[in-house]
Design an enzyme around this catalytic site. Structure first.
Site, PDB file in Angstrom:
ATOM      1  CD  GLU A  37      -2.919  -0.863  -0.158  1.00  0.00           C
ATOM      2  OE1 GLU A  37      -2.987   0.249  -0.683  1.00  0.00           O
ATOM      3  OE2 GLU A  37      -3.494  -1.861  -0.603  1.00  0.00           O
ATOM      4  CD  GLN A  42      -0.918  10.523  -5.189  1.00  0.00           C
ATOM      5  OE1 GLN A  42      -0.792  11.544  -5.825  1.00  0.00           O
ATOM      6  NE2 GLN A  42      -2.073   9.904  -5.057  1.00  0.00           N
ATOM      7  CE1 TYR A 120      -6.755   2.900  -0.702  1.00  0.00           C
ATOM      8  CE2 TYR A 120      -4.432   3.092  -0.143  1.00  0.00           C
ATOM      9  CZ  TYR A 120      -5.458   2.434  -0.791  1.00  0.00           C
ATOM     10  OH  TYR A 120      -5.203   1.299  -1.489  1.00  0.00           O
ATOM     11  CG  ASP A 138      -8.093   4.382  -4.457  1.00  0.00           C
ATOM     12  OD1 ASP A 138      -9.315   4.380  -4.706  1.00  0.00           O
ATOM     13  OD2 ASP A 138      -7.278   3.667  -5.063  1.00  0.00           O
ATOM     14  CB  CYS A 208     -22.531   5.257 -15.914  1.00  0.00           C
ATOM     15  SG  CYS A 208     -21.199   6.453 -15.706  1.00  0.00           S
TER      16      CYS A 208
END
Length: 358
Positions: A37, A42, A120, A138, A208
DNA sequence: AACTCGTGGCG
DNA sequence: TCGCCAAGAGT
């Protein structure tokens, strides 16, 4: 629009069929999940994968990591960026070994207290390893939710974070938090992608909102704009009696605790003539007898908030008239490879010195 | 609450 | 070429 469990069941069903086989998905050991993680913060899976393999190979247990030197940890991290991740990882490994008897905390609240672990990552570890019902939010989750539910609130504001967290929490199947969370992220990562999402074959096509309003490309909304500043570096590779000098960056700045050559920084690009006459140049070389063996072109190195313009000067000193401060460490050129350096310096070394030095 | 911290890939 | 941005966190 959606019953919560419909949404969760659909994305989990998609996940079962489409998930990638990744090494951290074959374990529930918190130490390994934690490492993965942090590495993936990023960072794309393709970029982090090799780092993960090397890291757990070298440090198979939290005790191994805690016992390591920070230099070695950073060396393994070299090229991955955001080096505070590695420093905090190491710090927390030591904390857990010293204060928690080497046992990783087994609940969200305790995990969240650890340095380098935010909302997160705490949710990810708590749900993946201990099946605790905490939703991960995230970048992937922001994207999927903003599109499917047509939410235009900027994700980088307090209001947006609250709103998306509430929705993520509402949708979470509290009986299957690990499956649900991984499914959400994987769906965002390989199907509902930032560019060219696969809307035509999407399980949420009919529902959606972004797709039906044709605003997929506009979502998610971000308010912030990143502004860059320019910095101008000149690195002096000073060779003296077969040694070169390096220095550890200890300031609160980029590349903290990485090593570099003696650096002259200016706020504007300085001409070569003015640089050689400058006070800082003089402080480093004094009245030594030296000659410039090689001067490089300008390397442009782009960071998230800075753009660096850098020249490298290889300088052979025959008669030193001045001892450099103790913060400059003389080393053999071949030993350079043991020290963690920025990608900027690694790039220079790759082009100009031998590969064993990287 | 804004700002800072890396790097590489992509259109 | 350039801006965006990828499994965020600390201050």
């Amino acid at each position: 629009m959606f019953y919560q469990l419909d949404f969760s069941a659909e994305v989990i069903a998609w996940y079962r069929e489409n998930k990638r086989n990744l090494p951290w998905r074959n374990t529930k050991i918190p130490y390994f999940i934690w490492i993965s993680e942090i590495i993936l913060q990023q960072t794309r899976v393709e970029q982090g994968l090799a780092y993960y393999e090397r890291f757990v190979e070298r440090f198979p247990t939290i005790e191994n990591l805690a016992a390591a030197n920070e230099d070695e940890v950073l060396k393994l991290w070299q090229g991955l960026g955001y080096y505070s991740r590695a420093r905090n990882l190491h710090f927390t490994a030591k904390t857990i070994c010293k204060n928690l008897n080497g046992k990783f905390p087994n609940n969200y609240a305790e995990i969240r207290k650890l340095k380098g672990i935010g909302d997160y990552t705490a949710a990810a570890i708590a749900s993946f390893c201990f099946n605790q019902p905490h939703p991960v939010v995230d970048g992937n989750v922001y994207r999927v939710l903003s599109r499917v539910f047509g939410i235009t609130t900027p994700i980088d504001t307090a209001k947006g974070k609250k709103e998306f967290y509430a929705l993520a929490h509402e949708l979470l199947d509290s009986q299957k938090p690990a499956w649900h969370n991984q499914a959400m992220m994987e769906f965002g990562a390989i199907h509902c992608t930032p560019k060219n999402p696969a809307c035509a074959s999407c399980i949420f096509k009919s529902k959606c909102i972004a797709f039906n309003k044709k605003i997929v490309k506009k979502l998610p909304v971000k308010a912030g704009k990143t502004k860059q500043r320019n910095r101008y570096f000149d690195y002096l590779i000073i060779k003296q009696n077969g040694n070169i000098f390096i220095k550890k960056r200890t300031e609160k700045d980029i590349w903290k605790n990485l090593y570099e050559f003696p650096l002259i920084e200016n706020k504007k690009q300085m001409s070569e003539n003015n640089l050689i006459k400058s006070k800082k140049w003089n402080e480093l070389l004094g009245k030594s007898r030296y000659h410039i063996v090689k001067k490089s072109s300008i390397y442009k190195h782009v960071l998230s908030h800075q753009k660096l313009f850098t020249r490298f000067w290889e300088i052979e000193v025959s008669k030193p008239h001045k001892k450099l401060p103790d913060s400059f460490i003389p080393i053999r050129e071949q030993a350079l490879g043991k020290y963690p350096v920025s990608q900027l310096i690694a790039n220079y070394l790759e082009k100009n010195l031998c590969k064993q030095n990287i």
